[in-house]
Write an enzyme that holds these catalytic residues in place. Structure first.
Site, PDB file in Angstrom:
ATOM      1  N   ILE A  30       0.823  -1.212   0.000  1.00  0.00           N
ATOM      2  CA  ILE A  30       0.000   0.000   0.000  1.00  0.00           C
ATOM      3  C   ILE A  30       0.861   1.268   0.000  1.00  0.00           C
ATOM      4  O   ILE A  30       0.390   2.342  -0.390  1.00  0.00           O
ATOM      5  CB  ILE A  30      -0.952  -0.027   1.234  1.00  0.00           C
ATOM      6  CG1 ILE A  30      -2.201   0.794   0.989  1.00  0.00           C
ATOM      7  CG2 ILE A  30      -0.256   0.378   2.506  1.00  0.00           C
ATOM      8  CD1 ILE A  30      -3.294   0.565   2.007  1.00  0.00           C
ATOM      9  N   VAL A  95       4.068  -5.439  10.599  1.00  0.00           N
ATOM     10  CA  VAL A  95       2.983  -6.418  10.476  1.00  0.00           C
ATOM     11  C   VAL A  95       3.555  -7.788  10.834  1.00  0.00           C
ATOM     12  O   VAL A  95       4.514  -8.261  10.195  1.00  0.00           O
ATOM     13  CB  VAL A  95       2.386  -6.442   9.055  1.00  0.00           C
ATOM     14  CG1 VAL A  95       1.284  -7.497   8.970  1.00  0.00           C
ATOM     15  CG2 VAL A  95       1.839  -5.072   8.675  1.00  0.00           C
ATOM     16  N   HIS A  99       6.261 -11.926   5.896  1.00  0.00           N
ATOM     17  CA  HIS A  99       6.048 -11.445   4.519  1.00  0.00           C
ATOM     18  C   HIS A  99       7.384 -11.087   3.891  1.00  0.00           C
ATOM     19  O   HIS A  99       8.272 -10.556   4.553  1.00  0.00           O
ATOM     20  CB  HIS A  99       5.110 -10.230   4.484  1.00  0.00           C
ATOM     21  CG  HIS A  99       5.516  -9.124   5.413  1.00  0.00           C
ATOM     22  ND1 HIS A  99       5.230  -9.139   6.759  1.00  0.00           N
ATOM     23  CD2 HIS A  99       6.204  -7.973   5.201  1.00  0.00           C
ATOM     24  CE1 HIS A  99       5.711  -8.048   7.337  1.00  0.00           C
ATOM     25  NE2 HIS A  99       6.318  -7.330   6.414  1.00  0.00           N
TER      26      HIS A  99
HETATM   27  P1  5GP Z   1       7.045  -4.460   7.495  1.00  0.00           P
HETATM   28  O1  5GP Z   1       7.358  -3.049   7.940  1.00  0.00           O
HETATM   29  O2  5GP Z   1       6.284  -5.203   8.565  1.00  0.00           O
HETATM   30  O3  5GP Z   1       8.206  -5.228   6.984  1.00  0.00           O
HETATM   31  O4  5GP Z   1       6.101  -4.303   6.238  1.00  0.00           O
HETATM   32  C1  5GP Z   1       4.725  -4.147   6.301  1.00  0.00           C
HETATM   33  C2  5GP Z   1       4.306  -3.622   4.960  1.00  0.00           C
HETATM   34  O5  5GP Z   1       2.915  -3.802   4.838  1.00  0.00           O
HETATM   35  C3  5GP Z   1       4.587  -2.135   4.760  1.00  0.00           C
HETATM   36  O6  5GP Z   1       5.428  -1.967   3.630  1.00  0.00           O
HETATM   37  C4  5GP Z   1       3.214  -1.526   4.560  1.00  0.00           C
HETATM   38  O7  5GP Z   1       3.196  -0.504   3.585  1.00  0.00           O
HETATM   39  C5  5GP Z   1       2.372  -2.719   4.142  1.00  0.00           C
HETATM   40  N1  5GP Z   1       0.981  -2.642   4.548  1.00  0.00           N
HETATM   41  C6  5GP Z   1       0.510  -2.364   5.797  1.00  0.00           C
HETATM   42  N2  5GP Z   1      -0.823  -2.422   5.812  1.00  0.00           N
HETATM   43  C7  5GP Z   1      -1.219  -2.746   4.549  1.00  0.00           C
HETATM   44  C8  5GP Z   1      -2.491  -2.952   3.939  1.00  0.00           C
HETATM   45  O8  5GP Z   1      -3.546  -2.851   4.565  1.00  0.00           O
HETATM   46  N3  5GP Z   1      -2.501  -3.274   2.625  1.00  0.00           N
HETATM   47  C9  5GP Z   1      -1.345  -3.399   1.900  1.00  0.00           C
HETATM   48  N4  5GP Z   1      -1.467  -3.710   0.605  1.00  0.00           N
HETATM   49  N5  5GP Z   1      -0.124  -3.228   2.440  1.00  0.00           N
HETATM   50  C10 5GP Z   1      -0.063  -2.900   3.746  1.00  0.00           C
END
Ligand code: 5GP
Ligand code: ZN
Length: 113
Positions: A30, A95, A99
């Protein structure tokens, strides 16, 4: 379970899906950090790499097999791309459903910030 990525898997939250099968979902981030920025997730709730067990190995193989297929199809395989797995606070994990970030479409600096 209050996990946004499980909700995305269950279609309770909409996402722009790039690829989906029984094991893996790949969808657009997103908040993209490159012209192409997708997230590849297993359809099983594992919070971080620290909780991975041998029984998850097929999901990991499938994730990379699928990332490879998508990136070849999208034409990013020759120039190259980056796969990132953030774990816990210092790496900026926000999150807690494992991922893989898949980034492409620009020159990616090294070391990352
Ligand atoms: P992290 O910081 O945990 O490695 O990455 C989490 C990623 O999830 C971030 O790049 C953020 O932009 C993405 N993200 C968080 N919430 C959502 C959502 O509701 N939809 C989508 N498509 N991406 C999300
Ligand atoms: Zn989850």
């Amino acid at each position: 379970m209050d996990c946004i990525f499980c909700k995305i898997i269950n279609k309770e939250i909409p996402s722009k899906i790039i690829y989906e099968d029984d094991n893996i979902l790949i969808f657009e981030d997103i908040n993209p950090q490159a012209p192409f920025h997708a997230l590849a997730i297993p359809k099983i709730h594992v919070p971080t790499v620290l909780e991975l067990k041998a029984e998850h190995s097929n999901y990991l193989f499938k994730a990379f097999e699928t990332i490879s297929k998508v990136m070849k199809e999208k034409g990013y395989s020759e120039d190259g791309f980056r796969v990132v797995l953030n774990t816990n606070r210092a790496a900026g994990q926000t999150v807690f459903h494992i991922h893989f970030h898949v980034l492409a479409g620009r020159l990616l600096m090294w070391p990352p910030g």
